[in-house]
Design an enzyme around this catalytic site. Structure first.
Site, PDB file in Angstrom:
ATOM      1  CE  LYS A  75     -48.805  -3.738 -14.398  1.00 45.59           C
ATOM      2  NZ  LYS A  75     -47.341  -4.041 -14.340  1.00 45.59           N
ATOM      3  CE  LYS A  91     -42.869 -10.090 -12.325  1.00 45.18           C
ATOM      4  NZ  LYS A  91     -42.727  -8.723 -11.827  1.00 45.18           N
TER       5      LYS A  91
END
Length: 297
Positions: free
Chosen positions: A241, A173
């Site tokens: 983030k 990811k």
């Protein structure tokens, strides 16, 4: 076979449609979210309400979490009200959040100590993919456990791939987010470039999407970028983030990501300008500002 009962924790932009699709697929889904309105929306679609994490997970055979960051996942699983304290033995915990790979691996070990089987299964495809049930899901963990919940994952995603042991899903990811951020930045630069030359951007997008430059960002986001419509499908804050996760993981592995690092700085600058709540395609606004061009009316 009887479908497993599911607890779904985190009913945000991604979690809400994922939980709704599980209900649509015939699963009994009990949802919990810090904002009660999100729970009410799930109930309206046929789900069930829980007033705490403990209430949601008690008796659930499968537990799915979809929360923003590593500390959020740690808070959800730990403590007297958390998953580890209340999940039944042999429950399967699927974390669809995007968090640090090392945290995912550590939490999988902790889950095993509580007789809970854990897999990390972050998703890609944005809000549209979540709504359509076409997410790409990269899964880390024990292969046997992954196969046992594949029907659950197929209710929310189209491409489900087991990529390795615990933490591997999060590593893949991270790579996904690196590519997406870089592609958005290049599409933003291309669009500002085209507009500066007064080219018909609609026609340009069509021909670019049909050639080697074609990509999902052009397909899904270019039109809204041209219109300066940045309703969040995936917020700048969250991609900021994620890029922090990528930078830390790359440094740990000794891997150079010069373009990724530059894109991370651009995303951070966009956030510092007050655009953290916009869709990550709002990188176009920063390119526009750096180019000295006034925002389009």
């Amino acid at each position: 076979m009887t479908k497993p009962t599911i607890a779904f924790i985190g009913l945000g932009i991604m979690g809400a449609p994922m939980a709704a699709n599980l209900v649509k697929a015939g699963y009994v889904v009990t949802g919990y979210n810090r904002s009660p309105g999100k729970i009410d929306a799930l109930v309206a679609r046929g789900g069930h309400a829980a007033d705490s994490i403990a209430d949601a997970v008690t008796g659930a055979e499968v537990i799915i979490t979809m929360v923003p960051d590593s500390p959020d996942v740690e808070a959800v699983v730990g403590g007297p009200d958390g998953i580890f304290a209340h999940a039944q033995p042999d429950a399967i915990w699927i974390d669809c959040s995007t968090i640090r790979p090392d945290v995912a691996a550590a939490l999988a070990e902790q889950a095993a100590a509580h007789q809970i089987q854990a897999i990390d299964a972050p998703v890609s495809g944005g809000e549209a993919g979540a709504v359509e049930g076409t997410l790409s899901i990269m899964v880390g963990g024990d292969g046997t456990v992954v196969e046992s919940v594949r029907p659950v994952l197929e209710a929310v995603g189209r491409t489900i791939v087991h990529v390795g042991p615990a933490g591997s899903g999060q590593t893949v990811k991270a790579a996904n987010q690196l590519i997406v951020a870089g592609t958005i930045e290049l599409v933003a630069e291309a669009l500002v470039f085209l507009e500066a030359h007064q080219v018909d951007t609609t026609a340009a997008i069509e021909v670019l999407a049909g050639g080697l430059a074609g990509n999902r960002i052009l397909d899904r986001k270019a039109a809204s970028m041209v219109a300066r419509s940045f309703e969040p499908g995936f917020r700048v804050d969250l991609h900021h983030k994620d890029l922090g996760i990528i930078l830390a993981a790359a440094r740990e592995a000794g891997v150079a990501i010069p373009l990724g690092a530059q894109t991370a700085q651009l995303m951070q600058a966009l956030r510092q300008l007050g655009h953290g709540g916009l869709d990550h395609s709002a990188l176009l606004l920063l390119v526009e500002q750096l180019s000295g061009r006034a925002a389009k009316d």
